[in-house]
Design a protein around this motif. Structure first.
Motif, short mmCIF file in Angstrom:
data_model
loop_
_atom_site.label_atom_id
_atom_site.label_comp_id
_atom_site.label_asym_id
_atom_site.label_seq_id
_atom_site.Cartn_x
_atom_site.Cartn_y
_atom_site.Cartn_z
N MET A 124 -29.45 -22.63 61.47
CA MET A 124 -30.77 -22.04 61.13
C MET A 124 -31.69 -21.76 62.12
O MET A 124 -32.30 -20.70 62.42
CB MET A 124 -31.58 -22.55 59.86
CG MET A 124 -30.87 -22.38 58.58
SD MET A 124 -30.30 -20.81 58.10
CE MET A 124 -31.74 -20.25 57.52
N ASN A 125 -31.75 -22.79 63.16
CA ASN A 125 -32.70 -22.78 64.18
C ASN A 125 -32.46 -21.94 65.22
O ASN A 125 -33.25 -21.15 65.85
CB ASN A 125 -32.86 -24.33 64.74
CG ASN A 125 -33.86 -25.15 64.22
OD1 ASN A 125 -34.73 -24.67 63.33
ND2 ASN A 125 -33.67 -26.40 64.34
N LEU A 145 -32.08 -14.76 58.19
CA LEU A 145 -32.14 -16.17 57.72
C LEU A 145 -31.66 -16.11 56.36
O LEU A 145 -30.63 -17.14 56.04
CB LEU A 145 -33.37 -16.48 57.49
CG LEU A 145 -34.37 -16.50 58.90
CD1 LEU A 145 -35.61 -17.08 58.91
CD2 LEU A 145 -33.36 -17.61 59.92
N ASP A 146 -31.87 -15.08 55.52
CA ASP A 146 -31.24 -14.94 54.31
C ASP A 146 -29.60 -15.17 54.33
O ASP A 146 -29.06 -15.71 53.42
CB ASP A 146 -31.56 -13.67 53.46
CG ASP A 146 -32.98 -13.59 53.19
OD1 ASP A 146 -33.79 -14.72 53.26
OD2 ASP A 146 -33.51 -12.45 52.81
N LYS A 160 -36.06 -11.84 58.67
CA LYS A 160 -35.80 -12.40 57.42
C LYS A 160 -34.67 -12.17 56.70
O LYS A 160 -33.88 -13.29 56.25
CB LYS A 160 -36.95 -12.07 56.60
CG LYS A 160 -36.77 -12.46 55.02
CD LYS A 160 -37.21 -13.72 54.78
CE LYS A 160 -37.35 -14.12 53.15
NZ LYS A 160 -36.26 -14.99 52.70
N ILE A 210 -19.48 -23.19 55.57
CA ILE A 210 -19.07 -23.69 56.74
C ILE A 210 -18.83 -25.21 56.63
O ILE A 210 -19.71 -25.81 56.19
CB ILE A 210 -20.50 -23.67 57.81
CG1 ILE A 210 -20.62 -22.05 58.09
CG2 ILE A 210 -20.10 -24.48 59.14
CD1 ILE A 210 -21.77 -22.00 58.94
N GLY A 226 -28.26 -18.38 55.79
CA GLY A 226 -28.42 -19.26 54.57
C GLY A 226 -27.40 -18.91 53.68
O GLY A 226 -26.68 -20.33 53.18
N LEU A 227 -27.06 -17.82 53.28
CA LEU A 227 -25.86 -17.48 52.27
C LEU A 227 -24.47 -18.31 53.00
O LEU A 227 -23.62 -18.59 52.32
CB LEU A 227 -25.74 -16.11 51.92
CG LEU A 227 -26.81 -15.70 51.13
CD1 LEU A 227 -26.55 -14.29 50.91
CD2 LEU A 227 -26.74 -16.43 49.83
N ILE A 257 -24.00 -20.91 55.02
CA ILE A 257 -23.84 -22.21 55.09
C ILE A 257 -22.77 -23.13 54.39
O ILE A 257 -21.88 -23.97 54.81
CB ILE A 257 -25.37 -22.94 55.02
CG1 ILE A 257 -26.33 -22.69 56.16
CG2 ILE A 257 -25.26 -24.57 55.04
CD1 ILE A 257 -27.73 -22.94 56.18
N LYS A 258 -22.79 -22.54 52.94
CA LYS A 258 -21.91 -23.45 52.06
C LYS A 258 -20.37 -23.15 52.58
O LYS A 258 -19.67 -23.73 52.10
CB LYS A 258 -22.20 -23.12 50.81
CG LYS A 258 -21.79 -21.55 50.32
CD LYS A 258 -21.99 -21.24 49.12
CE LYS A 258 -21.12 -19.73 48.41
NZ LYS A 258 -21.17 -18.81 49.73
N GLU A 288 -39.40 -8.10 62.05
CA GLU A 288 -39.61 -9.26 61.10
C GLU A 288 -39.07 -9.29 59.89
O GLU A 288 -38.20 -10.14 59.37
CB GLU A 288 -41.25 -9.67 60.56
CG GLU A 288 -42.12 -10.23 61.78
CD GLU A 288 -41.76 -11.58 62.09
OE1 GLU A 288 -41.44 -12.39 61.16
OE2 GLU A 288 -41.93 -12.04 63.25
N GLU A 289 -38.63 -7.87 59.40
CA GLU A 289 -37.82 -7.83 58.08
C GLU A 289 -36.31 -8.20 58.54
O GLU A 289 -35.69 -8.83 57.63
CB GLU A 289 -37.82 -6.36 57.78
CG GLU A 289 -39.22 -5.81 57.48
CD GLU A 289 -39.78 -6.23 56.03
OE1 GLU A 289 -38.89 -6.57 55.15
OE2 GLU A 289 -41.05 -6.35 55.86
#
Lengths: 271, 271
Positions: free
Chosen positions: A1-2, A22-23, A19, A32, A26-27, A29-30, A15-16
């Motif tokens: 994420m970083n 990141l969204d 975001k 990986i 984030g999805l 990660i599970k 910025e959109e």
């Protein structure tokens, strides 16, 4: 994420889009697995960064700046080699110093200061005698590059090695790693054969490499592997390799049996 | 994700649970609007941390250590107030110094060193005259606490204020923030009325607060709000508040119009 956030901010000011990045990361990660090496995860996440930001080389300017800064230092670094008692040793020290210039991991750096410090830092593991013995025996070397600014320092070691070298780069831009383009900018193609390993990861993950590289990797007399990303991909494979790197995270430190920020020249599986 | 990983590692040693936590927090990101304040997001993420790690107060030991360290300093801090030319000013400076002890944000800290430094740091915004004027006029103060170690320093300011104080704490443990339990450990209940705002966030988010607090908040003569989490929740609400804090991130710095690491005593909407 970083990494996604950092590279995303470099790749776009929108910025959109950041975001959205990141969204979506984030999805991911599970999916990986915990067993993934950082370069494997990096390859997946950077593909997403490229897709969402429409920028497939966010570190382009940073790489150019690093290379230009390092090339500016090059004559002074060559002079250090000329003035030293052990040219090969000084060149190895410089090649490790080059490994510090890694914006994929550290945010701040000061090349000149770090070079001076690293020229005097003790190696935590230093298989130098083994390295010299192998170098004497070998007819040619497979040298696996890491990041772009670092490759200027690798050039100096390649020049001191005095034997035919094949310099291995990444297939596509990934973080600030060296590809054919940067190798040419640095002039490594003038002193070595430059090939791509085919990897799209910030490390040599054999499963992502092309057949030609895998063949060369299997048959090479002597291999020098630079940096953590390559160590992460290759350290579990049974074949002789010299790893030359600065240890940049606690997990690798534990794996190698040294401390974070230690520098090592480690010969693995050397007969 | 950083907070989830950090708090997760404190809450459990089980790597599978930590991976599960990151997977699930990753899935939550897309549902967190860009407009969310950090305390709002913190509340959601900590609920997940508690659920997955079966530990609803991971910072328990750290809070206890901070409080014990700060209570050990307490006599020396009181002496500093006694020896100063302006007791209230010194107490305000100490209350800001206490705000440094925030493990939710900074990893490393050294209370004694930071206290000394902060006693001499210039305020970037310092509405001290306004503060004294309001304090003189008021019959009682609503004092909104922040983290647990900090509350020991708040105690000193409350003692100097010399008027009835209601000290506001969080409803449940959230990061290292002060709840009724820690306020009692520190002995604030002996010198002030201690109430919960009802918030489960690491900041005073009115939407999460109980009716009793909201009524008190609306009707209070004078409010002192400590720290960034409370600033994030309350700075957009139109009512008079004195914010006393160290600015710990670039976004709040931009919002306040000061630099990161600046300390401020800012009176907002004071008539």
């Amino acid at each position: 994420m970083n990494q996604a956030l950092r590279a995303g901010r470099i790749a776009t000011k929108n910025e959109e889009k950041i975001k959205k990045l990141l969204d979506e990361v984030g999805l991911m990660i599970k999916d990986i697995p915990m067993e993934n090496t950082p370069p494997e995860t990096g390859a997946i996440i950077y593909r997403k960064i490229y897709e969402i930001t429409d920028n497939n080389d966010p570190y382009k300017e940073i790489k150019a700046k690093n290379i230009s800064h390092a090339l500016h230092l090059y004559p002074k670094l060559k002079q250090k080699v000329d003035e030293s008692d052990d040219r090969l040793l000084t060149a190895i020290r410089l090649a490790v110093a080059g490994n510090v210039i890694d914006l994929g991991i550290s945010k701040e750096f000061n090349i000149t200061k770090d070079v001076e410090k690293l020229l005097h830092q003790e190696f935590a593991i230093f298989d130098y005698e083994l390295f010299k013995k192998e170098l004497e025996k070998t007819d040619e070397i497979l040298y696996i590059g890491d990041n772009s600014g670092e490759a200027v320092f690798d050039k100096i070691l390649i020049e001191e090695i005095g034997k035919p070298v094949t310099f291995v780069v990444r297939e596509i831009p990934i973080i600030n790693d060296v590809t054919k383009k940067e190798a040419k900018q640095i002039g490594i193609d003038k002193i070595a054969k430059v090939i791509s390993s085919g990897t799209t990861a910030p490390g040599t993950i054999l499963g992502l490499c092309n057949d030609d590289f895998i063949r060369k990797f299997k048959n090479a007399d002597m291999i020098i592997s630079k940096g953590q990303g390559n160590y992460e991909g290759l350290s579990n494979i049974y074949r002789s390799i010299f790893f030359l790197l600065k240890v940049k995270c606690p997990i690798i430190a534990r794996n190698v049996g040294v401390k974070e920020n230690d520098i090592i020249l480690k010969g693995m599986n050397i007969k």
